[in-house]
Write a protein that holds these residues in place. Structure first.
Motif: not given
Ligand SMILES: [Fe+2]
Length: 271
Positions: A158-159, A170-174, A180-182
């Motif tokens: 979701h995030h 962007d203040k409430i992203k993951l 996580f992306l790495d």
């Protein structure tokens, strides 16, 4: 070729409640009707979180009623507006991990699909809508990607784990999106699909390609300055489609309810 439908951010409410004057239940029904009219052959439908607006039991019952007769399996995900315990009171058979997270893995041909749970809590803090992936959820992702026997993958969360340029969201992203992306980038050969922003967007982050879709109900606003995470517009609702090919994934987005929409079989010229 396999096909997956996506609905993002349904925000269903108790009967009679509206969001910016829109009825989430009616908007969801209209989008489901349009998606099924054109794509009843889809292999699955994924709901990208924020199923309910305030985690209401009645909203999950509404969702259950709306999807019960659909011709494909439906995989619901959790968003920051959901409440896992209330959801499970209604969706008693929903796949969940030993730690209680609503996560699922399944394969369609040469593609592995992984749906993750980024809801932070319990305890749930109504003023904090940021997302979280704890070590248990990361391990679930890592194991599912490592054991896919050469398949390409779609990972759904979701995030977004990256900044979108929309300051309020962007203040409430993951939280810890870079880690996580790495993990995704190390595994590779995958496409990331997110919810949360209520807009049609695409890009890549740390080498990971991603897409997101508008909501069936209210849409996000392209405001790159405002810190307000509740800016919304009443643009048409939409759904997404992923076509799973031998060489990757093709992502489409389709608006629903454009009152003056006309289809033409060819160009017309004057004079
Ligand atoms: Fe949402």
């Amino acid at each position: 070729m396999h096909k997956i439908l996506f609905l993002s951010d349904l925000h269903l409410c108790a009967a009679g409640e509206t969001i910016i004057g829109l009825n989430p239940s009616a908007r969801t029904k209209a989008v489901l009707d349009a998606a099924i009219a054109d794509h009843a052959d889809a292999d699955a439908m994924i709901l990208l979180g924020d199923l309910a607006h305030r985690g209401e039991h009645e909203a999950y019952r509404d969702l259950q009623r709306q999807i019960t007769d659909l011709p494909m399996p439906v995989i619901p995900m959790m968003g920051n507006h959901d409440r896992r315990d209330v959801f499970l009171q209604v969706f008693t058979d929903a796949p969940k991990t030993a730690e209680g997270h609503i996560q699922h893995v399944f394969d369609l041909g040469n593609t592995r699909i992984i749906t993750l749970d980024s809801l932070d809590g319990p305890p749930y803090v109504d003023t904090d809508h940021a997302g979280k992936i704890c070590p248990a959820r990361m391990a679930f992702l890592d194991t599912a990607l490592a054991a896919r026997d050469g398949r390409q993958a779609i990972v759904c969360i979701h995030h977004p784990p990256f900044d979108t340029g929309i300051a309020g969201m962007d203040k409430i992203k993951l939280t810890d999106g870079d880690g996580f992306l790495d993990t995704l980038a190390q595994h590779g050969n995958l496409h990331l699909i997110c919810g949360h922003i209520h807009r049609t967007m695409s890009g890549f982050a740390r080498g990971v390609p991603w897409s997101m879709f508008k909501s069936p109900c209210h849409q996000g606003v392209l405001d790159l300055q405002s810190p307000n995470s509740h800016l919304s517009s009443n643009e048409p609702g939409a759904y997404g489609i992923a076509l799973l090919t031998q060489n990757g994934v093709v992502v489409h987005s389709e608006d629903v309810g454009l009152q003056d929409r006309q289809l033409f079989g060819g160009y017309t010229t004057k004079g």
